[in-house]
Design an enzyme around this catalytic site. Structure first.
Site, short mmCIF file in Angstrom:
data_model
loop_
_atom_site.label_atom_id
_atom_site.label_comp_id
_atom_site.label_asym_id
_atom_site.label_seq_id
_atom_site.Cartn_x
_atom_site.Cartn_y
_atom_site.Cartn_z
CB VAL A 18 -0.84 -0.07 1.22
CG1 VAL A 18 -1.90 1.27 1.17
CG2 VAL A 18 -1.87 -1.38 1.19
CE LYS A 107 -6.81 -3.98 8.45
NZ LYS A 107 -6.04 -4.54 7.48
N GLY A 136 -10.57 -1.76 2.55
CA GLY A 136 -9.70 -1.12 1.37
C GLY A 136 -10.54 0.13 0.74
CB ILE A 138 -15.38 -0.07 0.58
CG1 ILE A 138 -15.39 -1.25 -0.44
CG2 ILE A 138 -16.89 0.18 0.77
CD1 ILE A 138 -16.00 -2.42 0.12
N GLY A 189 -1.18 -15.20 -3.48
CA GLY A 189 -0.82 -13.93 -2.51
C GLY A 189 -2.09 -13.36 -1.94
CD GLU A 192 -0.10 -11.55 5.24
OE1 GLU A 192 0.82 -11.74 5.16
OE2 GLU A 192 -0.88 -10.70 4.87
CG ASP A 203 -8.70 -8.75 8.56
OD1 ASP A 203 -7.83 -7.74 8.52
OD2 ASP A 203 -9.78 -8.62 7.81
CE LYS A 207 -10.43 -5.66 7.07
NZ LYS A 207 -10.16 -6.56 6.13
N1 HSE Z 1 -6.25 -9.38 4.98
C1 HSE Z 1 -7.22 -8.65 4.65
C2 HSE Z 1 -8.42 -9.49 3.89
C3 HSE Z 1 -7.08 -7.38 4.14
O1 HSE Z 1 -8.08 -10.60 3.27
O2 HSE Z 1 -9.43 -8.89 3.43
C4 HSE Z 1 -6.51 -6.30 4.70
O3 HSE Z 1 -7.48 -6.35 6.04
#
Ligand code: HSE
Length: 435
Positions: A18, A107, A136, A138, A189, A192, A203, A207
């Site tokens: 980014v 986040k 992202g 949005i 990709g 991870e 994650d 959010k």
């Molecule tokens: N790893 C996150 C996803 C992206 O797969 O949406 C960054 O928050």
């Protein structure tokens, strides 16, 4: 108001996927950013771990530094794209305490330390912006924090993790197992090497808590979200979903609910769920994200787009930069933390949802009645039942969908089913949303 304010000094912390796109776009569209912000923007420092590392985008070596003090002190705006808690938290606080505005895409940091960052920003008069932290490209943070600030939000339901959405989509479209789909996501990709933050739902939970705090004007954190990931979803679950014209998505849900004491609170959960194919979130495929927001006055709104990736996430960072730069040059500031409602966090166990339970049972007289009796004894009402032959001799498959049920009661049902001589296996219990 000065005619030509002095150019703003910007530091970018982190030059990964980014960060490098932010630097590229600021370079390539320099004059546009100056026109939109009303002030020239100059990237002065880029904080990196290894100045010699290969980069997606060429960066003037004179800008690179490994020293956070050199990168941060004396800047007008710091863009934090390192991720994780430390050292990102210390860097962001260092900037905010000096009155330097901060834009972050972090986040995990916001979900764990949002109030501390907001307080530091308010104390020094700096801006704190974080559009890139959720979904992202949005503009859902802006949407909740500003566009919908006049509405009473009742519910947010979103597909906010692209990695898990890609995996579930690959399982569905290509008939892959969870392990095969995860390996495919890693090859491409999307996932991870250590995919746990994504596949375990953390994650998405971070959010979810960020969106909920904005929507419900209350302090909520990552630990307030009940989280289940997607690792238990099997190819059979996906095939079963398709049989009933449904799909499986990892959903983040935050909603106002009445608690057991009769007072309103916030309930938040992240878990895989069955959605009917005609639901607006069912068609969100691949690594895309979407968030459905329900406001009392606005009704339903759907935010859809690319939830990750260098350029899409850079777009969100740069929109924050235009606002922060304008404030810096001409006055004004970003919205401060709004927690006036102070809604309590509700125990997610009281949430009532529908479930689909798939069982392998003995194919004998009275088995359906045995199974139905277990549901009834625990106060869980069955909405529909489907039965068919199983591959195993002497067995059949029962798929029961319930009416709204308390999670605690559903757990009791699955426990009792597991102990019943009529039941060979409780193959899955998956929530059903959107019906
Ligand atoms: N790893 C996150 C996803 C992206 O797969 O949406 C960054 O928050």
């Amino acid at each position: 108001m000065p005619e030509s304010p002095a150019p703003l000094r910007i530091a970018v912390l982190g030059a990964g996927t980014v960060g490098s796109q932010v630097i590229r776009l600021l370079h390539d569209q320099h004059d546009d950013f100056a026109a939109r912000s009303g002030v020239a923007i100059s990237v002065e420092k880029v904080l990196v771990r290894d100045p010699g590392a290969p980069r997606d985008v060429p960066i003037d070596p004179a800008l690179l530094t490994t020293d956070p003090v050199e990168a941060i002190d004396g800047m007008d705006i710091v863009i934090e794209l390192i991720g994780g808690i430390e050292p990102a938290r210390s860097h962001v606080l260092r900037a905010l305490e000096q009155g330097i505005s901060v834009i972050t895409g972090n986040k995990a940091l916001l979900a764990a330390h949002g109030p501390e960052l907001y307080n530091a920003a308010a104390a020094s008069g700096a801006d704190l912006y974080y559009e890139a932290a959720v979904a992202g490209a949005i503009p859902v943070v802006y949407g909740l924090r500003e566009s919908l600030a006049g509405d009473r939000i009742t519910r947010i339901m979103g597909v906010v993790n692209g990695t898990t959405n890609f995996i579930l989509d690959a399982m569905s479209a290509q008939g892959l197992s969870y392990e095969e789909a995860l390996a495919r996501a890693q090859e491409l990709g999307y996932a991870e090497a250590d995919p746990s933050a994504d596949v375990d739902g953390l994650d998405a939970a971070a959010k979810c808590s960020i969106l909920a705090s904005l929507a419900f004007h209350s302090r909520v954190g990552l630990d307030d979200v009940a989280v289940e990931g997607i690792a238990s979803i099997t190819a059979e679950d996906i095939a079963e979903a398709a049989f009933f014209n449904r799909t499986i998505k990892l959903l983040a849900i935050a909603e106002r609910r009445i608690g057991e004491d009769g007072a309103e609170g916030v309930a938040m959960r992240v878990h895989p769920a069955l959605l009917p194919l005609d639901h607006p979130l069912a068609s969100v495929d691949g690594a895309f994200n979407a968030i459905l927001v329900e406001g009392e006055a606005a009704g339903r709104l759907m935010f859809y787009g690319q939830g990750a990736g260098g350029a899409p996430t850079a777009s969100a960072v740069l929109s924050d930069l235009v606002a922060a730069a304008h404030h810096r040059a001409y006055g004004g500031h970003a919205p401060r933390e709004s927690v006036y409602a102070r809604l309590p966090i509700l125990d997610p166990g009281i949430a009532r949802t529908r479930y689909q339970i798939r069982l392998q049972v003995e194919d004998r007289l009275g088995v359906l009645s045995d199974v139905a009796g277990i549901f009834a004894r625990h106060g869980v009402s069955i909405h529909s039942v489907h039965q068919r032959d199983d591959k195993e001799p002497g067995a059949c498959v029962i798929v029961a969908t319930t009416h709204l049920a308390r999670e605690a009661d559903l757990r009791a049902v699955t426990r009792a089913l597991g102990q019943s001589p009529a039941v060979r296996e409780v193959a899955s219990a998956i929530r059903v949303e959107g019906e």
